[in-house]
Design a protein around this motif. Sequence first.
Motif, short mmCIF file in Angstrom:
data_model
loop_
_atom_site.label_atom_id
_atom_site.label_comp_id
_atom_site.label_asym_id
_atom_site.label_seq_id
_atom_site.Cartn_x
_atom_site.Cartn_y
_atom_site.Cartn_z
N ASN A 116 11.71 10.92 1.02
CA ASN A 116 11.38 12.32 0.47
C ASN A 116 10.36 12.88 1.48
O ASN A 116 9.10 12.45 1.17
CB ASN A 116 10.92 12.02 -0.93
N ARG B 57 -1.20 0.74 11.27
CA ARG B 57 -2.75 0.45 11.78
C ARG B 57 -2.65 -0.82 12.48
O ARG B 57 -3.59 -1.14 13.07
CB ARG B 57 -3.61 0.20 10.74
N PRO C 294 14.13 8.15 -8.20
CA PRO C 294 13.37 6.90 -7.80
C PRO C 294 14.31 5.67 -7.73
O PRO C 294 14.15 4.64 -8.35
CB PRO C 294 11.97 6.74 -8.56
N PHE D 110 7.83 15.15 2.96
CA PHE D 110 7.17 16.28 2.36
C PHE D 110 6.00 16.71 3.51
O PHE D 110 5.63 15.81 4.24
CB PHE D 110 6.17 15.96 1.15
N MET E 231 7.80 10.24 0.81
CA MET E 231 7.43 9.78 -0.55
C MET E 231 8.76 9.27 -1.33
O MET E 231 9.77 9.22 -0.92
CB MET E 231 6.77 11.21 -1.21
N THR E 232 8.27 8.68 -2.49
CA THR E 232 9.59 7.93 -3.39
C THR E 232 10.56 9.21 -3.46
O THR E 232 10.13 10.21 -3.62
CB THR E 232 9.10 7.52 -4.45
N ASN E 233 11.95 8.66 -3.29
CA ASN E 233 13.02 9.65 -3.49
C ASN E 233 12.79 10.27 -4.82
O ASN E 233 12.16 9.87 -5.83
CB ASN E 233 14.35 8.82 -3.39
N ARG E 234 13.37 11.49 -4.90
CA ARG E 234 13.24 12.26 -6.14
C ARG E 234 13.79 11.74 -7.25
O ARG E 234 13.28 11.68 -8.44
CB ARG E 234 14.07 13.50 -5.72
N LEU F 105 0.82 -1.29 0.00
CA LEU F 105 -0.08 0.02 -0.17
C LEU F 105 0.98 1.18 -0.12
O LEU F 105 0.70 1.71 -1.03
CB LEU F 105 -0.88 -0.17 1.14
N ARG F 106 1.81 1.60 1.23
CA ARG F 106 2.53 2.42 1.24
C ARG F 106 3.50 1.98 2.42
O ARG F 106 3.10 1.45 3.20
CB ARG F 106 1.92 3.90 1.39
N GLY G 253 3.25 15.11 8.33
CA GLY G 253 3.99 14.94 7.02
C GLY G 253 3.78 13.71 6.22
O GLY G 253 3.12 12.80 6.68
N ALA G 254 4.56 13.41 5.19
CA ALA G 254 4.54 12.06 4.58
C ALA G 254 6.12 11.68 4.15
O ALA G 254 6.71 12.85 4.11
CB ALA G 254 3.65 12.31 3.46
N GLU H 184 2.84 7.64 9.15
CA GLU H 184 1.52 7.01 8.56
C GLU H 184 0.59 6.78 9.83
O GLU H 184 -0.64 7.00 9.84
CB GLU H 184 1.68 5.59 8.13
#
Lengths: 83, 230
Positions: B145, B64, B107, B147, B102-105, B56-57, B99-100, B93
């Motif tokens: 990454n 959870r 990838p 954000f 994310m995939t590296n700039r 999922l992420r 924040g979050a 999460e």
Amino acid sequence: MQYHAEVTIGLKNGMLDPEATTVQKALEHLGFTTKSLQMQKRFILDLDATSIDEARARVNDMCMRLLANPVIHNYDIVIEESG
Amino acid sequence: MKIAVLQFGGSNCDHDVHYVLTEVIGVDADLVWYKDELEGYDGVVVPGGFSYGDYLRAGAIAARAPIMNSLRRMADKGLPVVGICNGFQILVESGLLPGALMTNRYPKFRCEWVSLRVENNTSPFTNSFKPGEVIRIPIAHMEGNYFADEHTLSGLDSQKRVAFRYVDEKGNTTDEANPNGSVENIAGIINEQGNVLGMMPHPERASEQILGSEDGKKIFDSMVSYISSI
């Protein structure tokens, strides 16, 4: 009642998506020029609920609590009665 | 004093963290499986790895798991909690940190030494550092990454809740020194209450001179001295 829902989740506008950029570049190598390319995730689910509003509210809750990350994602829910 | 090191299916830095705590520093620590009870501990480390295969992420499923309710109660009580790499992803999460990740700039999975500047040396995790100290700790991730929206970022800045930034060897936050595209070169952040740290670099891999650096050990040392003081 049973409901069929399709949830589409993608990054918010303007967010960097390196995977989509890489796919777009690979398409270019094959000679396909695109003006934009986005990648999204789709969840397809069936659930029981007493009304379409309740079904939609539950699917929305699923998105907020797990399926999407509200910090970075937008999502769209399409829902219909299925039996 | 006893520290818990959480284990989810797919955690793989759990034993490294446990080794540093028990063998290098010499405090009592338990590996705690996510289905077991998280009771009677004075601090928690959420280690790195690939919990649930990054399904999922990264960090989304572990965040959870029911044990996270116990972790949240401990954090609410003010006990120190540190999430490293996948552990940081799990903490964002779960909402324990804003924040979050994310995939590296670019990838790609990046596994290399980086320089970090200590931005806050008053937290339970950084109180053994000098202000502005530049330290060396390795990273190993593909989703690092960081954000956050403008509002969150200004809160992090004004409340001095950025713990570490990626810098060059001279301590400057350059774009070249940023391995993953994190906003404002952020490598680690602290929650509002000040007792939860998340960071992408792996301090447990930099806790003995034979591995090239002891800078990471100071994070665990700080945590231990904080626990002793409360």
